[in-house]
Design a protein around this motif. Structure first.
Motif, PDB file in Angstrom:
ATOM      1  N   THR A 253      47.468  33.693 -89.743  1.00 26.52           N
ATOM      2  CA  THR A 253      46.853  32.551 -90.120  1.00 26.52           C
ATOM      3  C   THR A 253      45.862  33.014 -91.314  1.00 26.52           C
ATOM      4  OG1 THR A 253      44.876  32.966 -88.585  1.00 26.52           O
ATOM      5  CG2 THR A 253      46.735  31.251 -88.103  1.00 26.52           C
ATOM      6  N   GLU A 254      45.696  31.992 -92.286  1.00 28.05           N
ATOM      7  CA  GLU A 254      44.900  32.169 -93.512  1.00 28.05           C
ATOM      8  C   GLU A 254      44.132  30.985 -93.813  1.00 28.05           C
ATOM      9  OE1 GLU A 254      47.633  33.215 -96.568  1.00 28.05           O
ATOM     10  OE2 GLU A 254      48.654  31.475 -96.416  1.00 28.05           O
ATOM     11  N   GLY A 255      43.406  31.075 -95.181  1.00 29.42           N
ATOM     12  CA  GLY A 255      42.708  29.605 -95.534  1.00 29.42           C
ATOM     13  C   GLY A 255      41.857  29.028 -94.480  1.00 29.42           C
ATOM     14  N   ARG A 256      42.432  27.779 -94.213  1.00 28.63           N
ATOM     15  CA  ARG A 256      41.559  26.824 -93.296  1.00 28.63           C
ATOM     16  C   ARG A 256      42.255  26.865 -91.826  1.00 28.63           C
ATOM     17  NH1 ARG A 256      40.479  24.458 -97.946  1.00 28.63           N
ATOM     18  NH2 ARG A 256      38.312  24.008 -98.314  1.00 28.63           N
ATOM     19  N   GLU A 257      43.359  27.726 -91.778  1.00 23.92           N
ATOM     20  CA  GLU A 257      44.030  27.810 -90.391  1.00 23.92           C
ATOM     21  C   GLU A 257      42.958  28.549 -89.446  1.00 23.92           C
ATOM     22  OE1 GLU A 257      48.438  27.944 -92.430  1.00 23.92           O
ATOM     23  OE2 GLU A 257      47.459  29.784 -91.992  1.00 23.92           O
ATOM     24  N   GLY A 258      42.821  27.968 -88.177  1.00 25.11           N
ATOM     25  CA  GLY A 258      42.212  28.487 -87.160  1.00 25.11           C
ATOM     26  C   GLY A 258      42.878  29.419 -86.296  1.00 25.11           C
ATOM     27  N   PHE A 259      42.203  30.222 -85.324  1.00 27.99           N
ATOM     28  CA  PHE A 259      43.131  31.032 -84.213  1.00 27.99           C
ATOM     29  C   PHE A 259      42.327  31.090 -82.998  1.00 27.99           C
ATOM     30  CE2 PHE A 259      40.706  33.901 -87.294  1.00 27.99           C
ATOM     31  CZ  PHE A 259      39.631  34.367 -86.300  1.00 27.99           C
ATOM     32  N   TYR A 260      43.266  31.644 -82.190  1.00 22.81           N
ATOM     33  CA  TYR A 260      42.832  32.284 -81.020  1.00 22.81           C
ATOM     34  C   TYR A 260      42.922  33.809 -80.901  1.00 22.81           C
ATOM     35  CZ  TYR A 260      44.502  27.620 -79.026  1.00 22.81           C
ATOM     36  OH  TYR A 260      44.744  26.217 -78.503  1.00 22.81           O
ATOM     37  N   HIS A 261      41.946  34.533 -80.893  1.00 28.61           N
ATOM     38  CA  HIS A 261      42.195  36.006 -81.023  1.00 28.61           C
ATOM     39  C   HIS A 261      41.810  36.668 -79.589  1.00 28.61           C
ATOM     40  CE1 HIS A 261      42.067  39.955 -82.295  1.00 28.61           C
ATOM     41  NE2 HIS A 261      40.602  40.135 -82.225  1.00 28.61           N
ATOM     42  N   LEU A 262      42.799  37.151 -79.022  1.00 24.94           N
ATOM     43  CA  LEU A 262      42.419  38.037 -77.645  1.00 24.94           C
ATOM     44  C   LEU A 262      41.568  39.384 -78.208  1.00 24.94           C
ATOM     45  CD1 LEU A 262      42.405  38.778 -74.760  1.00 24.94           C
ATOM     46  CD2 LEU A 262      44.972  39.211 -75.188  1.00 24.94           C
ATOM     47  N   ASP A 263      40.367  39.346 -78.050  1.00 26.21           N
ATOM     48  CA  ASP A 263      39.710  40.745 -78.714  1.00 26.21           C
ATOM     49  C   ASP A 263      39.606  41.765 -77.629  1.00 26.21           C
ATOM     50  OD1 ASP A 263      38.127  41.181 -80.642  1.00 26.21           O
ATOM     51  OD2 ASP A 263      36.332  41.546 -79.401  1.00 26.21           O
ATOM     52  N   GLU A 264      39.702  41.522 -76.198  1.00 20.07           N
ATOM     53  CA  GLU A 264      39.430  42.658 -75.226  1.00 20.07           C
ATOM     54  C   GLU A 264      40.159  42.199 -74.002  1.00 20.07           C
ATOM     55  OE1 GLU A 264      35.166  43.439 -74.745  1.00 20.07           O
ATOM     56  OE2 GLU A 264      35.762  44.875 -72.954  1.00 20.07           O
ATOM     57  N   ILE A 265      40.702  43.219 -73.212  1.00 18.03           N
ATOM     58  CA  ILE A 265      41.226  42.838 -71.914  1.00 18.03           C
ATOM     59  C   ILE A 265      41.141  44.118 -70.836  1.00 18.03           C
ATOM     60  CG2 ILE A 265      43.540  43.737 -73.030  1.00 18.03           C
ATOM     61  CD1 ILE A 265      44.910  41.622 -70.987  1.00 18.03           C
ATOM     62  N   LYS A 266      40.620  43.734 -69.907  1.00 15.68           N
ATOM     63  CA  LYS A 266      40.254  44.792 -69.161  1.00 15.68           C
ATOM     64  C   LYS A 266      40.563  44.663 -67.506  1.00 15.68           C
ATOM     65  CE  LYS A 266      35.506  44.602 -68.756  1.00 15.68           C
ATOM     66  NZ  LYS A 266      34.251  44.692 -69.725  1.00 15.68           N
ATOM     67  N   GLY A 267      40.920  45.584 -66.770  1.00 14.30           N
ATOM     68  CA  GLY A 267      41.256  45.280 -65.389  1.00 14.30           C
ATOM     69  C   GLY A 267      42.484  45.915 -64.505  1.00 14.30           C
ATOM     70  N   ASP A 268      42.647  45.394 -63.215  1.00 13.22           N
ATOM     71  CA  ASP A 268      43.829  45.868 -62.749  1.00 13.22           C
ATOM     72  C   ASP A 268      44.640  44.745 -61.899  1.00 13.22           C
ATOM     73  OD1 ASP A 268      42.077  45.296 -60.780  1.00 13.22           O
ATOM     74  OD2 ASP A 268      41.558  47.314 -60.632  1.00 13.22           O
ATOM     75  N   ILE A 269      45.394  45.216 -61.072  1.00 12.34           N
ATOM     76  CA  ILE A 269      46.136  43.937 -60.277  1.00 12.34           C
ATOM     77  C   ILE A 269      45.304  43.104 -59.677  1.00 12.34           C
ATOM     78  CG2 ILE A 269      47.623  43.642 -58.337  1.00 12.34           C
ATOM     79  CD1 ILE A 269      48.559  46.534 -58.878  1.00 12.34           C
ATOM     80  N   SER A 270      44.192  43.432 -59.017  1.00 15.83           N
ATOM     81  CA  SER A 270      43.359  42.441 -58.433  1.00 15.83           C
ATOM     82  C   SER A 270      42.398  41.652 -59.279  1.00 15.83           C
ATOM     83  CB  SER A 270      42.531  43.476 -57.358  1.00 15.83           C
ATOM     84  OG  SER A 270      43.247  44.147 -56.618  1.00 15.83           O
TER      85      SER A 270
END
Ligand SMILES: [Zn+2]
Length: 404
Positions: A253-270
Motif C-alpha cells: 500500500t501507498e498514498g492514502r491506502e490503509g493497511f492491516y499490519h501484523l506487528d508481533e506474534i508469540k505463543g504456542d499450541i495452547s
C-alpha cells in the motif's frame, strides 16, 4: 548565523530518547540541549525563554507594537533523536559544493545515488552528514535551527509580526512529544511543527490509527492422538491472518491506502497472541477494518468454539485534517510562503502520526513544514544548508503574511 551552523552545534549533543523509560523527559541528556536552547533564545532576544519541569522549552516574541491584536502564531520542533540509530558522539561533516557522486562515509556507510536518486538534484549544494557511524539528528534539530534562525532574522531586522510562541519538545520519537505540552501556557492560537521532509513540504493529513490485540486459546493433545481433538492456536492464528485482505498490508500500500499490519506474534499450541496495527486516512475505512477483525474472530469462534479467539481493539490517534479544515488559512498561508521563497509547495499525506496531529486534536491546530533533511533515523541521514535556508525563509514569510 545560518541555520545549518546551528544544526551542527545541536547535532553534537546526545539527545536520543528512550522508549523503555517512564520519566519525562525519557532521558536526562535531552536537558543539556534544552538548557543550551533557552540560553541561545535569550541571546537572540527571546527574554522569557525557559525550560519547564518536563524538559520542554518555551519562549515568546511579543508582537510588534500596534500588532498585538493579530493571532499568535506558534512554531514547534523536537529535541530528541530516534533510537533506531546511534545518536551519541555525532560528528557532522560538511560536503561543500556537492558533486552528485555517492557519499562515502566511515563505518561502511555509503549514501548511494542509486538508492537515493534525489541526491542528483543536490549538486552544488552544501550537504551535511554524520561521519557515517551515527545518525545526524537533522530530525529534528534542523527544525529547531530554522525556527531560531527565523526568530533571529525577525528580531534583528525589525520585521513586523504578531506574537510568536516557540516550543521545543522532548520525546517526539517515542510518541510522547505532545503528552506534557502546555498548550495554554504556550499561548498560540495555532502553530506549525517544523519537522522532517524537504523544504517546501506542507503536511496536514495523517493516518487514523488503531491497534488490535488478538488472543487465541488452543487445546493441546499429544500429536499422536490429536485427531478431531487438538485445536492448534498457531494454526488458528495463521487462519486469522490469512482471512484479512492480503493486499492491504504495508508492503502493498501507498498514498492514502490503509493497511492491516501484523506487528508481533508469540505463543504456542495452547496460547497465541497477535498484535496488529490498523491504519487509514479515512476514518470510516478504519472502522471497516476494525469490523473485519471482529467478524473474522466471530467466524473462527463459530468454527472452533466460543472463546477461542478474542479481539481487543484500541483507538490510538486521529487524522489531523478534520481539525485543520476549519483553519485552512494555515495551509493557504504556508503555500504562499513557500512560493515567495521560490519553491513549489509539496503536499503529501503522512503515512504515520505526528505530534502535530495530537496537538491539533488537543485544540492547537498544527500542520507540519519540511526542514530540508532526508534519510532520517539512520546513518545515511543528511541535510542541505541551502534547503535549510529556504525552510527558514518560509517561516519568516509565514510570520510576515500573518502580520499583513
Ligand atoms: Zn521528527
Amino acid at each position: 548565523m545560518r541555520a545549518y551552523e546551528r544544526l551542527i552545534k545541536y547535532a553534537r549533543i546526545y539527545t536520543t530518547s528512550d522508549s523503555t523509560s517512564e520519566t519525562c523527559p525519557s532521558t536526562e541528556r535531552q536537558l543539556a540541549l534544552a538548557g543550551l536552547l533557552a540560553e541561545e533564545m535569550k541571546e537572540i532576544g527571546i527574554i522569557d525563554a525557559k525550560v519547564d519541569e518536563y524538559g520542554y522549552v518555551y519562549g515568546t516574541v511579543p508582537a510588534t507594537p500596534g500588532l498585538e491584536s493579530r493571532n499568535s502564531l506558534g512554531f514547534i520542533a523536537h529535541m530528541d533523536t530516534s533510537e533506531a540509530a546511534p545518536g551519541d558522539n555525532v560528528k557532522p561533516i560538511i560536503h561543500e559544493n556537492y558533486s552528485g557522486d555517492d557519499i562515502v562515509l566511515g563505518g561502511g556507510t555509503v549514501i548511494k545515488t542509486a538508492t537515493f536518486p534525489f541526491l542528483k538534484d543536490m549538486v552544488g549544494e552544501t550537504v551535511v552528514t554524520s561521519d557515517g557511524t551515527t545518525l545526524l539528528g537533522a530530525d529534528d534539530k534542523a527544525g529547531i535551527a530554522e525556527i531560531l534562525t527565523a526568530c533571529e532574522i525577525i528580531i534583528s531586522s525589525n520585521i513586523p509580526h504578531g506574537k510568536l510562541c516557540i516550543g521545543f519538545t522532548p520525546d517526539e520519537e517515542i510518541g510522547r512529544g505532545a503528552d506534557k505540552f502546555n498548550i495554554e501556557g504556550f499561548g498560540a492560537d495555532f502553530a506549525y511543527t517544523v519537522d522532517g521532509g524537504d523544504a517546501g513540504e506542507i503536511e496536514y493529513e495523517n493516518f487514523n490509527a488503531a491497534s488490535a490485540s488478538i488472543k487465541i486459546k488452543g487445546f493441546s493433545v499429544h500429536p499422536g492422538d490429536a485427531k478431531d481433538k487438538m485445536v492448534n492456536a498457531i494454526n488458528v492464528g495463521i487462519e486469522f491472518q490469512n482471512s484479512l485482505p492480503y493486499f492491504e498490508r504495508p508492503e502493498h500500500t501507498e498514498g492514502r491506502e490503509g493497511f492491516y499490519h501484523l506487528d508481533e506474534i508469540k505463543g504456542d499450541i495452547s496460547n497465541l497472541e497477535m498484535y496488529y496495527i490498523l491504519r487509514d486516512h479515512d476514518l470510516s475505512k478504519l472502522e471497516e477494518k476494525k469490523d473485519t477483525m471482529r467478524h473474522t474472530a466471530k467466524r473462527l469462534n463459530e468454527k472452533y468454539g466460543e472463546g477461542t479467539v478474542t479481539v481487543e481493539l484500541r483507538d490510538n490517534y486521529r487524522n489531523m485534517i478534520e481539525k485543520i479544515r476549519p483553519h485552512f488559512h494555515l495551509i493557504e498561508t504556508a503555500r504562499k510562503a513557500v512560493r515567495l521563497a521560490g519553491l513549489e509547495p509539496k503536499e503529501l499525506p503522512v503515512r504515520g502520526g505526528t505530534d502535530g496531529a495530537v496537538l491539533s486534536w488537543k485544540g492547537l491546530p498544527c500542520p507540519n513544514l519540511g526542514v530540508g533533511g532526508f534519510n532520517f533515523h539512520g546513518c545515511a541521514e543528511l541535510a542541505s544548508a541551502e534547503r535549510m535556508d529556504k525552510a527558514t525563509e518560509i517561516i519568516v514569510n509565514i510570520v510576515k503574511l500573518y502580520a499583513e
